[in-house]
Design a protein around this motif. Structure first.
Motif, short mmCIF file in Angstrom:
data_model
loop_
_atom_site.label_atom_id
_atom_site.label_comp_id
_atom_site.label_asym_id
_atom_site.label_seq_id
_atom_site.Cartn_x
_atom_site.Cartn_y
_atom_site.Cartn_z
N GLU A 284 0.85 -1.29 0.05
CA GLU A 284 -0.05 -0.49 0.01
C GLU A 284 1.44 0.72 0.34
O GLU A 284 0.85 1.78 -0.81
CB GLU A 284 -0.74 0.06 1.20
CG GLU A 284 -2.34 -1.10 0.87
CD GLU A 284 -3.03 -0.72 0.12
OE1 GLU A 284 -3.11 0.23 -0.72
OE2 GLU A 284 -3.08 -1.63 -0.61
N TYR A 285 2.27 1.36 0.84
CA TYR A 285 3.09 2.29 0.86
C TYR A 285 2.96 2.97 -0.05
O TYR A 285 2.97 3.62 -1.34
CB TYR A 285 4.18 2.27 2.20
CG TYR A 285 4.82 3.07 1.84
CD1 TYR A 285 5.19 4.52 2.29
CD2 TYR A 285 5.99 2.60 1.41
CE1 TYR A 285 5.55 5.44 2.14
CE2 TYR A 285 7.17 3.49 1.25
CZ TYR A 285 7.15 4.71 1.61
OH TYR A 285 8.46 5.80 1.71
N LEU A 286 3.96 1.63 -1.21
CA LEU A 286 4.93 1.67 -2.47
C LEU A 286 3.38 2.47 -3.22
O LEU A 286 3.53 3.24 -4.29
CB LEU A 286 5.38 0.25 -2.64
CG LEU A 286 6.40 -0.13 -2.16
CD1 LEU A 286 7.19 -1.40 -2.44
CD2 LEU A 286 7.46 0.55 -2.27
N LYS A 287 2.47 1.89 -3.63
CA LYS A 287 1.80 2.14 -4.36
C LYS A 287 1.09 3.32 -4.12
O LYS A 287 1.13 3.98 -4.79
CB LYS A 287 0.59 1.62 -3.96
CG LYS A 287 0.27 0.67 -4.52
CD LYS A 287 -0.88 -0.87 -4.57
CE LYS A 287 -1.27 -2.04 -5.01
NZ LYS A 287 -2.68 -2.46 -4.59
N SER A 288 1.31 4.53 -2.80
CA SER A 288 1.49 5.52 -2.46
C SER A 288 1.95 6.73 -3.35
O SER A 288 2.13 7.92 -3.34
CB SER A 288 0.31 5.34 -1.63
OG SER A 288 1.70 5.73 -0.50
N LEU A 289 3.31 5.90 -3.42
CA LEU A 289 4.11 6.80 -4.09
C LEU A 289 4.12 6.94 -4.98
O LEU A 289 3.68 7.02 -6.33
CB LEU A 289 5.67 6.39 -3.89
CG LEU A 289 6.08 5.47 -2.44
CD1 LEU A 289 7.31 5.32 -2.99
CD2 LEU A 289 6.19 6.92 -1.35
N SER A 290 4.51 8.81 -5.28
CA SER A 290 3.84 9.05 -6.12
C SER A 290 4.90 9.74 -7.14
O SER A 290 5.89 10.26 -6.73
CB SER A 290 3.20 10.98 -6.91
OG SER A 290 3.86 11.23 -5.12
N LEU A 291 5.45 8.33 -8.06
CA LEU A 291 6.96 8.93 -8.54
C LEU A 291 6.99 8.98 -9.64
O LEU A 291 6.60 8.73 -10.19
CB LEU A 291 7.31 7.07 -8.34
CG LEU A 291 7.95 6.56 -6.80
CD1 LEU A 291 8.26 4.83 -7.28
CD2 LEU A 291 8.92 7.72 -5.99
#
Ligand code: UTP
Length: 291
Positions: A284-291
């Motif tokens: 979930e955390y990785l998905k929330s990153l706007s990279l």
């Protein structure tokens, strides 16, 4: 009677310069991948593959490795008093997981030299070598896959993986031909240490898992110091080829070079995503990153 692989040697006396400053006072093998030191992954792999004795080659500043696999009375008492039964069981399990012997390499004179230090503890039988900073995620542990091949061939086996592009020149590379009818097995004709990409005899790089016959010790004793003034294990295996067959084995699994900062980051992401407690939140955390 066929020989069995009962012992696994873990060279852990290197300086870990690629991971400075973290490794200035902490052994590289004790760096944590998510929540476990690198060397514990390797020890668990060896045990899962049926090895009965673990031999760790240590050096100066490596006391933490011995402490990690030893009983920790104070910690156990505290966990018991606080009723932390799950953590207590896990802590105890680490100190009981294997019969471990230690031998010192007084100077980091190369991987071949580290393996030679284990000669007296290994004796006259085939043995495994696991490089603790090569982490391999696999359904069937990589060493177990290799032992299955050893049981048929009774010859030395080197784990190998295809490496594309210029990074092939960071590896020992096999000059080899596939064995008919065994798609993962290669007949090794020669080895080249860290070739220029254009000189590499194949794309089959040697990865940190080996099964070696005890003859390697006699050969290493006579092998001159090689690249960097070190006794190279690949030079020893080249010498072994003059006496006996050596096979490459293309294992089924994902390998990470956790002795390197970028490799460790990749391994951390992969292992965190598969972690029992952390997997879901980390995803979930990785998905929330706007990279
Ligand atoms: P590496 O070459 O990856 O380790 O050796 P290193 O020399 O510690 O690391 P860098 O390259 O300086 O960053 C693979 C394994 O072999 C051990 C290391 O501890 C590591 O686990 N090793 C290497 C020895 O035990 N003795 C040596 O002389 C060299």
């Amino acid at each position: 009677m066929k020989d069995k692989v009962r012992k696994a040697v873990f060279p852990a006396a290197g300086l870990g310069t690629r991971f400075l400053p973290a490794t200035k006072a902490l052994p590289k093998e004790m760096l944590a991948l998510v929540d476990k030191p690198l060397i514990q992954y390797g020890v668990e792999e060896a045990i899962a593959a049926g090895c009965e004795q673990i031999i760790i080659v240590t050096g100066r500043n490596k006391a933490e490795i011995e402490d990690h696999f030893d009983i920790s009375f104070e910690l156990e008492q505290l966990l018991e008093k606080r009723g932390k039964t799950e953590l207590l069981a896990m802590t105890r399990q680490i100190s009981h997981m294997a019969r471990i012997a230690y031998v010192r390499q007084k100077e980091a004179m190369g991987l071949g030299h580290a393996v030679l230090m284990a000669r007296d503890l290994v004796g006259d039988e085939p043995f495994a070598v696991i490089l603790p900073d090569d982490i391999i995620e696999a359904g069937v542990p990589c060493l177990q896959q290799m032992i299955e091949v050893f049981e048929q061939t009774q010859s030395s086996i080197l784990a190998t993986q295809v490496v594309d592009g210029p990074s092939i020149s960071s590896y020992g590379v096999l000059d080899c031909v596939p064995v008919e009818g065994s798609p993962r097995v290669f007949d090794v004709k020669g080895l080249v240490e860290k070739p220029k990409p254009e000189d590499a005899p194949s794309r089959n790089a040697i990865i940190g898992r080996y099964i070696l016959t005890p003859r390697i010790f006699d050969v290493l004793e006579k092998t001159p110091l090689g690249a960097g003034g070190e006794l190279q294990l690949t030079d020893g295996i080249k010498g072994l080829l003059a006496h006996e067959k050596v096979y490459g084995y293309s294992f089924d699994g994902l390998r990470f070079d956790a002795g390197d900062k970028f490799g460790m980051l990749k391994a951390t992401v992969e292992f965190a995503l598969n972690h029992r407690e952390l997997g879901t939140v980390f995803r979930e955390y990785l998905k929330s990153l706007s990279l």
